[in-house]
Design an enzyme around this catalytic site. Structure first.
Site, PDB file in Angstrom:
ATOM      1  N   TYR A  28       0.853  -1.187   0.000  1.00  0.00           N
ATOM      2  CA  TYR A  28       0.000   0.000   0.000  1.00  0.00           C
ATOM      3  C   TYR A  28       0.890   1.239   0.000  1.00  0.00           C
ATOM      4  O   TYR A  28       1.816   1.339   0.800  1.00  0.00           O
ATOM      5  CB  TYR A  28      -0.886  -0.005   1.251  1.00  0.00           C
ATOM      6  CG  TYR A  28      -1.847   1.172   1.342  1.00  0.00           C
ATOM      7  CD1 TYR A  28      -2.915   1.283   0.455  1.00  0.00           C
ATOM      8  CD2 TYR A  28      -1.674   2.161   2.301  1.00  0.00           C
ATOM      9  CE1 TYR A  28      -3.793   2.356   0.540  1.00  0.00           C
ATOM     10  CE2 TYR A  28      -2.553   3.239   2.394  1.00  0.00           C
ATOM     11  CZ  TYR A  28      -3.610   3.332   1.504  1.00  0.00           C
ATOM     12  OH  TYR A  28      -4.474   4.391   1.591  1.00  0.00           O
ATOM     13  N   ASP A  86       9.292   2.827   0.116  1.00  0.00           N
ATOM     14  CA  ASP A  86       8.210   3.466   0.853  1.00  0.00           C
ATOM     15  C   ASP A  86       8.383   3.067   2.320  1.00  0.00           C
ATOM     16  O   ASP A  86       7.985   1.982   2.740  1.00  0.00           O
ATOM     17  CB  ASP A  86       6.854   3.006   0.301  1.00  0.00           C
ATOM     18  CG  ASP A  86       5.689   3.579   1.112  1.00  0.00           C
ATOM     19  OD1 ASP A  86       5.939   4.225   2.142  1.00  0.00           O
ATOM     20  OD2 ASP A  86       4.529   3.349   0.709  1.00  0.00           O
ATOM     21  N   LYS A 134       3.675   8.843   8.954  1.00  0.00           N
ATOM     22  CA  LYS A 134       3.429   8.249  10.274  1.00  0.00           C
ATOM     23  C   LYS A 134       4.422   8.758  11.340  1.00  0.00           C
ATOM     24  O   LYS A 134       4.272   9.854  11.808  1.00  0.00           O
ATOM     25  CB  LYS A 134       3.387   6.724  10.151  1.00  0.00           C
ATOM     26  CG  LYS A 134       2.284   6.332   9.133  1.00  0.00           C
ATOM     27  CD  LYS A 134       1.771   4.940   9.159  1.00  0.00           C
ATOM     28  CE  LYS A 134       0.526   4.853   8.305  1.00  0.00           C
ATOM     29  NZ  LYS A 134       0.610   4.130   7.061  1.00  0.00           N
TER      30      LYS A 134
HETATM   31  C1  PLP Z   1      -0.033   4.574   5.672  1.00  0.00           C
HETATM   32  C2  PLP Z   1       0.818   4.321   4.482  1.00  0.00           C
HETATM   33  C3  PLP Z   1       0.828   5.193   3.387  1.00  0.00           C
HETATM   34  C4  PLP Z   1      -0.127   6.348   3.254  1.00  0.00           C
HETATM   35  O1  PLP Z   1       0.051   7.308   4.225  1.00  0.00           O
HETATM   36  P1  PLP Z   1      -1.173   8.305   4.589  1.00  0.00           P
HETATM   37  O2  PLP Z   1      -0.550   9.273   5.542  1.00  0.00           O
HETATM   38  O3  PLP Z   1      -2.254   7.455   5.172  1.00  0.00           O
HETATM   39  O4  PLP Z   1      -1.591   8.953   3.305  1.00  0.00           O
HETATM   40  C5  PLP Z   1       1.736   4.973   2.377  1.00  0.00           C
HETATM   41  N1  PLP Z   1       2.600   3.929   2.432  1.00  0.00           N
HETATM   42  C6  PLP Z   1       2.606   3.068   3.457  1.00  0.00           C
HETATM   43  C7  PLP Z   1       3.607   1.956   3.486  1.00  0.00           C
HETATM   44  C8  PLP Z   1       1.701   3.218   4.503  1.00  0.00           C
HETATM   45  O5  PLP Z   1       1.699   2.319   5.497  1.00  0.00           O
END
Ligand code: PLP
Length: 340
Positions: free
Chosen positions: A56, A151, A179
């Site tokens: 994701y 990511d 995060k």
């Molecule tokens: C949570 C998440 C995102 C998206 O971040 P948001 O602040 O919710 O837009 C992207 N990549 C990873 C791996 C994530 O866990």
């Protein structure tokens, strides 16, 4: 205008994370990943990206193809509203399967701008990379003029101060954060070496901007978080020890009651899968018994313990949890395991 506090968190981030010279702050992980692929496309002058099934990268259109986490839980890994034109530029690979990545790259010579990956996956449960997988991606990227994007929205400042790049000693070309870096406020960031970051506006041609990016309130929260992490040399070890303790306790409780399961863990990330087989990619994660998970979730909730409400979410252990909290959690698992 930038503020002094934004410069301070930028300098601290660059000092903590390997292989980055510059970092740009945005408002979410979604924005970070979206901007990272635009930068990669502009820099390489190529259009397609490879992502992995079950990973994701936020909710921008290019990534809502076999997306993990909430998207799988609600049964919409491929979202309506994403045009065919956008979807055709996202190629899908199997996590932990280098052969599959090689085939995709061979079949799409000279059109792939970037491979984007959660270097430890956290959105299909916790799935660490198998030995050699990230190294293999690095070398495929090097030989095909493809940028490797890590990511690290979940793993950054969590699995090590420098994230998975530091933990596994592998350099990515662009790194995305979110995060932890916001300390609870809306913050994302992406970072790279000068050569790549200088391709961004205003120095370079790739546009990126945001009214609230780097706002002093969010930067203050993020800076406080990073300073706390940076000042506590034992934090990562302590978190890992707590997570290991929880892992062992839950495994014992489930084994005593003959509940079929697999537990994945790395650092302070852990996931419990009600599955017999090793969970190494999206297909094996999807094989877990969802009915058992539902019983487990509601059983725990009835005991006052609120775990992530999806079999595809990783649990993140916080240092605020005490060993009493962990013991209480393990005792709850032991209590409900006989009914699973
Ligand atoms: C949570 C998440 C995102 C998206 O971040 P948001 O602040 O919710 O837009 C992207 N990549 C990873 C791996 C994530 O866990």
């Amino acid at each position: 205008m930038p503020t002094a506090i934004e410069t301070e968190i930028a300098e601290l981030s660059v000092s903590m994370v390997p292989n980055i010279d510059k970092i740009r702050f945005v408002n979410s992980g979604t924005e970070a990943c979206m901007s990272a692929i635009r930068l990669a496309r502009g820099f390489t002058k190529k259009d397609k990206i490879i992502k992995f099934a079950g990973c994701y990268h936020g909710h921008s259109d290019s990534f809502l193809i076999a997306a993990g986490s909430g998207a799988i839980t609600f049964g919409t890994p491929n979202s309506p509203g994403v045009t065919e034109g956008t979807a055709k530029d996202t190629l899908l690979a199997r996590y932990n399967d280098l052969e599959n990545v090689n085939e995709l790259v061979e079949a799409n010579k000279d059109v792939i701008a970037a491979i984007i990956i959660e270097p430890v996956a956290g959105n299909m449960g916790c799935i660490p990379p198998v030995d050699g997988f990230l190294e293999g991606l690095r070398s495929i990227c090097d030989s095909n003029d493809i940028l490797l994007i890590f990511d690290e929205v979940m793993t950054g400042f969590r699995l090590a101060n420098g994230g998975v790049q530091e933990l596994k000693n592998i350099n990515a070309d662009i790194v995305c954060f979110g995060k932890v870096v916001g300390g609870g406020l809306p913050v994302g960031a992406f970072a790279a070496r000068n050569e790549i970051m200088n391709y961004l506006a205003p120095i370079g041609p790739v546009y990126q901007a945001g009214t609230l990016s780097g706002n002093p309130l969010a930067m203050a929260a993020g800076l406080a978080m990073l300073k706390t992490i940076n000042a506590d040399a034992d934090l990562m070890n302590r978190l890992e020890e707590k997570t290991k303790y929880l892992h062992n306790g839950i495994a014992d409780a489930l084994n005593k009651n003959n509940v079929t399961h697999t537990i994945n863990r790395i650092g302070s990330m852990i996931s419990v899968h009600f599955s017999e087989d090793a969970v190494v990619d999206f297909d094996s994660a999807a094989k877990g018994n969802n009915d058992t998970f539902k019983k487990f979730f509601h059983g725990m909730l009835n005991k006052g313990i609120y775990i992530a409400p999806s079999a595809f979410e990783t649990w993140f252990i916080t240092d605020a949890l005490t060993y009493e909290d962990l013991n209480e959690t393990i005792a709850a698992v032991e209590d409900i395991a006989k009914d699973l």
